[in-house]
Design a protein around this motif. Structure first.
Motif, mmCIF file in Angstrom:
data_model
loop_
_atom_site.group_PDB
_atom_site.id
_atom_site.type_symbol
_atom_site.label_atom_id
_atom_site.label_comp_id
_atom_site.label_asym_id
_atom_site.label_seq_id
_atom_site.Cartn_x
_atom_site.Cartn_y
_atom_site.Cartn_z
ATOM 1 N N UNK A 1 7.401 -2.194 11.583
ATOM 2 C CA UNK A 1 7.332 -2.081 12.970
ATOM 3 C C UNK A 1 5.965 -2.125 13.310
ATOM 4 N N UNK A 2 5.047 -2.763 12.529
ATOM 5 C CA UNK A 2 3.573 -3.092 12.658
ATOM 6 C C UNK A 2 2.790 -1.508 13.201
ATOM 7 N N UNK A 3 3.382 -0.834 12.764
ATOM 8 C CA UNK A 3 2.726 0.655 13.006
ATOM 9 C C UNK A 3 1.628 0.992 11.569
ATOM 10 N N UNK A 4 0.476 1.126 12.030
ATOM 11 C CA UNK A 4 -0.355 1.482 10.731
ATOM 12 C C UNK A 4 0.246 2.488 9.853
ATOM 13 N N UNK A 5 0.130 2.494 8.744
ATOM 14 C CA UNK A 5 0.673 3.496 7.561
ATOM 15 C C UNK A 5 -0.509 4.309 6.996
ATOM 16 N N UNK A 6 -1.403 3.351 6.627
ATOM 17 C CA UNK A 6 -2.856 3.919 6.053
ATOM 18 C C UNK A 6 -3.791 3.122 6.433
ATOM 19 N N UNK B 1 2.884 -1.162 -6.930
ATOM 20 C CA UNK B 1 1.966 0.320 -6.822
ATOM 21 C C UNK B 1 0.589 0.539 -6.816
ATOM 22 N N UNK B 2 0.164 -0.610 -6.994
ATOM 23 C CA UNK B 2 -1.321 -0.701 -7.073
ATOM 24 C C UNK B 2 -1.770 -2.065 -6.253
ATOM 25 N N UNK B 3 -2.983 -1.507 -5.470
ATOM 26 C CA UNK B 3 -3.476 -2.670 -4.471
ATOM 27 C C UNK B 3 -4.949 -2.761 -4.763
ATOM 28 N N UNK B 4 -5.338 -4.090 -4.814
ATOM 29 C CA UNK B 4 -6.897 -4.276 -5.010
ATOM 30 C C UNK B 4 -7.290 -4.861 -3.601
ATOM 31 N N UNK C 1 -1.301 3.129 -4.365
ATOM 32 C CA UNK C 1 -0.601 3.154 -2.928
ATOM 33 C C UNK C 1 0.542 3.989 -2.695
ATOM 34 N N UNK C 2 0.749 4.674 -3.951
ATOM 35 C CA UNK C 2 1.849 5.690 -3.608
ATOM 36 C C UNK C 2 1.226 6.881 -3.395
#
Length: 576
Positions: free
Chosen positions: A296-301, A318-321, A337-338
């Motif tokens: 919905x293009x709402x910020x999650x984090x 599960x990992x973001x760089x 990112x979990x």
């Protein structure tokens, strides 16, 4: 049986060869080294079982599993290669040339049957941009852009055009991933004051005014990049201009648009997670913000701000760089990112290339020519920040390309994330950070805090006020007013009692507030006070811009003056 580790292909002035992946890092016997500087192109098939390369004389295909040569084609000038998703077809492209008498040149785009080695079809493809046909994952559908049309072929029968999508001045298109029904996103650039637009269609429903599933129009686009999510339910469109006419950025201007197949669209102020339910965007001026958004293009984090210009999800998602490459120092932040926990912060200086290993555990960074012709080489990292292997190219040689052997999804299972750095025999040489220059007259004086930008921490590291719920716009406005009154009272107390040490400012004061000081000269004190007021107003404008508010031209001009005002304030406080 555990899958074999991915191979690493290395191409440069030392030749073309393969290296065994972790934990060995020895030269592989799968592919005998091709010496010399004539290798212009190499590529793996989508599942990593086939490998093709051009050495300036021939284009060869080998089986990586059987270590045998399958086919060899006489293509002296091939510079582009691509396998179809199921390894049925090899597409090759050579630069298009015409004869001296002006007659049309010979077809330069060939499609070869990988099983038999026969040429299925040849086309004339003058431009290198978007040269390669695009296949659906099951190869039932293949498409290529021809003038103002997208031509569709079915079941790799290239002698019959099964369908056409006609739009005036189509510039680019992208087929959706996954099974039927197939969808296609097409981009048409604007002209003569008309906006550019991206439309989504479902194959083969192209006729009629209401055939499009969704349509998004926008201005300010010299080129676009379109990214489908894996479920083919939405597209991210990055529209960019070469020049920012407002003068706010030397690198042009970019906007990010979200378009769903159900017709929903939004502008996001970028990268799909493998779950296809969220994406990460890096945006704003340096230090740049990074935020994960839902569908919905709402910020999650909110990851706060930092020296970054790229984001890379691991194959398992599960990992973001978050990284800053190119004209930045190569600082990376590796996130779980979990749980939204920071795993490591390695630094890969001068990197021009980044890639996740298909096993989801290892990272490849490289410095390649022609982007950088010095300090060429590559490093293989564990995501916890340890360098497991490093290769530096000799000073008289260059590295042109380095890439992992791909594997199909699901071959490597996702493992539990660890936060402890894995042991390594390779020393991790942290680059030395140069200290700021100080003129001789100031070297024995205390250092004042004069940072141009104070980085925002991630949202889970910001000081909490006992209430985790996000504040409403009215509450935020009242909070800022309260903080401004507090700062004014603090400044008033400092003016009345110059002999007393100033009370530390609360953590929630604006991030560019500079330490309080009294010069003893009423005129200078007045100037300092006015400068601080201006900087506080600029800070509030920046916060409004960060929440998505559209600023006026005079407000943007105020923000651009921040650096000069900070320098003037520092000069006054230091008595220069």
């Amino acid at each position: 049986m555990a899958p074999s580790t991915p191979l690493l292909t290395v191409r440069g002035s030392e030749g073309l060869y393969m290296v065994n992946g972790p934990p060995h890092f020895t030269e592989s016997t799968v592919f005998p080294r091709e010496s010399g500087k004539n290798c212009k192109v190499c590529i793996f098939s989508k599942d990593g079982t086939l490998f093709a390369w051009g050495n300036g004389e021939k284009v060869n295909i080998i089986s990586v599993t059987n270590k045998g040569l399958l086919h060899s084609f006489d293509l002296l000038k091939a510079v582009c290669l691509e396998f179809s998703p199921k390894n049925t077809v090899l597409a090759t492209w050579q630069p298009y040339t015409t004869s001296k008498d002006g007659t049309a040149g010979i077809p330069n785009l060939q499609l070869y049957d990988v099983k038999t080695g026969t040429c299925l079809k040849s086309f004339i493809q003058k431009k290198m941009q978007n040269w390669c046909p695009s296949w659906s994952e099951d190869e039932t559908l293949c498409a290529r852009n021809v003038n103002n049309e997208v031509h569709f072929f079915e079941n790799n029968n290239f002698n019959t055009i099964a369908n056409k999508l006609h739009l005036q001045k189509i510039n680019d298109f992208v087929l959706s991933p996954g099974p039927q029904p197939y969808k296609v996103a097409v981009y048409v650039p604007g002209s003569k004051g008309a906006p550019s637009f991206v439309r989504l269609y479902q194959y083969p429903n192209f006729a009629g005014p209401h055939a499009a599933l969704a349509n998004k129009s926008f201005f300010k686009a010299d080129k676009v990049t379109m990214l489908w999510n894996k479920k083919a339910t939405a597209v991210l469109v990055i529209a960019s201009t070469d020049v920012d006419k407002t003068g706010a950025s030397y690198y042009g201007e970019q906007t990010l648009h979200y378009i769903a197949t159900n017709g929903e669209s939004a502008v996001v102020q970028l990268l799909w997670n493998s779950s296809s339910t969220e994406f990460c965007a890096v945006y704003g001026f340096m230090p740049a913000k990074a935020t994960i958004f839902n569908l919905k293009c709402d910020p999650v984090f909110d990851f706060g701000t930092g020296p970054r210009n790229a984001a890379y999800y691991s194959p398992h998602g599960h990992i973001l760089v978050l990284a800053g490459f190119g004209n930045l120092r190569g600082q990376m932040e590796v996130w779980d990112v979990k749980n939204y926990k920071l795993i490591s912060k390695p630094v890969a200086s001068d990197s021009t290339y980044f890639a996740w290993c298909p096993d989801g555990e290892h990272i490849l960074t490289a410095t390649c020519a022609p982007r950088l012709r010095v300090n060429n080489g590559y490093k293989i990292w564990h995501y916890t920040g340890s360098i497991l292997h490093k290769y530096d190219v000799p000073s008289n040689a260059e590295l042109w390309q380095v890439s992992w052997q791909p594997f199909l999804d699901g071959i490597f299972p996702a493992k539990t994330i660890t936060y402890q750095a894995v042991p390594s025999e390779v020393p991790n040489e942290e680059p030395k950070v140069a200290t700021a220059y100080r003129p001789p007259a100031l070297r024995n004086k205390p250092i004042t805090n004069s940072k141009l930008h104070e980085e925002e921490p991630p949202q889970n590291m910001k000081p909490q006020s006992g209430n985790d719920k996000p504040l409403s716009k009215t509450a935020l406005k009242n909070q800022r007013k309260h903080e401004a009154k507090k700062a004014a009272k603090q400044e008033a107390r400092s003016d009345k009692s110059p002999d007393l040490a100033p009370t530390p400012a609360p953590q929630s004061t604006p991030r560019n507030t500079v330490s309080q000081s009294i010069s003893g000269d009423p005129e200078i004190d007045k100037k300092i006070k006015n400068l601080k007021k201006k900087l506080k107003a600029i800070e509030q404008l920046k916060e409004q811009a960060a929440t998505g508010k559209q600023l006026e031209k005079n407000q943007l001009e105020k923000i651009q003056k921040e650096t000069a005002l900070l320098q003037e304030l520092e000069d006054l406080e230091l008595g220069i």
